[in-house]
Design a protein around this motif. Structure first.
Motif, PDB file in Angstrom:
ATOM      1  N   VAL A 188       0.236  14.847  26.659  1.00 46.03           N
ATOM      2  CA  VAL A 188       1.545  14.344  26.211  1.00 46.03           C
ATOM      3  C   VAL A 188       1.702  12.828  26.452  1.00 46.03           C
ATOM      4  O   VAL A 188       2.143  12.095  25.331  1.00 46.03           O
ATOM      5  CB  VAL A 188       2.783  15.053  27.067  1.00 46.03           C
ATOM      6  N   THR A 194       3.597  16.520  20.857  1.00 45.40           N
ATOM      7  CA  THR A 194       3.607  17.097  22.037  1.00 45.40           C
ATOM      8  C   THR A 194       4.735  17.265  23.172  1.00 45.40           C
ATOM      9  O   THR A 194       4.836  17.755  24.244  1.00 45.40           O
ATOM     10  CB  THR A 194       2.270  16.907  22.980  1.00 45.40           C
ATOM     11  N   LEU A 195       5.592  16.102  22.874  1.00 46.63           N
ATOM     12  CA  LEU A 195       6.846  16.067  23.606  1.00 46.63           C
ATOM     13  C   LEU A 195       8.033  16.804  23.579  1.00 46.63           C
ATOM     14  O   LEU A 195       8.272  17.197  22.457  1.00 46.63           O
ATOM     15  CB  LEU A 195       7.287  14.420  23.332  1.00 46.63           C
TER      16      LEU A 195
END
Length: 117
Positions: free
Chosen positions: A64, A84-85
């Motif tokens: 991330v 991916t956050l």
């Protein structure tokens, strides 16, 4: 996955926060101090983060978070891949980055107004 629109929704609620488009990059700032900025393609979000804690953050989730380029290492800054956050984590990071640049009384008043606080 987080979008610029998701971040915008959080930043709009923050006192003294302003959105600017600088060299084709969306940035959020208080006065002249930027606390969140996006890459031109909006795949990376950079945000203010305490310098002494950033290595631990990156190590905790390298899929991330990542460190900024060498020229930006002098700043209190970390970057995250938008894909991916997590939205809940993004909100926390944006508010914490904003708290680093506003007067303590402004931050305290805002945090006190949040539910569950």
């Amino acid at each position: 996955m987080v979008t610029v629109e998701d971040v915008r929704a959080v930043a709009r609620r923050l006192p003294r926060s302003e959105e600017h488009l600088i060299r084709d990059r969306v940035k959020f700032r208080v006065g002249k101090i930027v606390y969140v900025a996006f890459s031109r393609d909006e795949t990376v979000m950079g945000f203010g983060f305490p310098r002494e804690e950033r290595e631990a953050l990156v190590a905790s989730a390298p899929d991330v978070f990542h460190l900024p380029g060498q020229s930006d290492m002098r700043f209190q800054w970390v970057q995250a891949w938008m894909a991916t956050l997590d939205p809940v984590l993004m909100e926390e990071l944006v508010i914490d980055a904003w708290r680093m640049v506003v007067p303590k009384r402004v931050a305290a008043a805002f945090v006190a107004s949040l539910p569950d606080r």
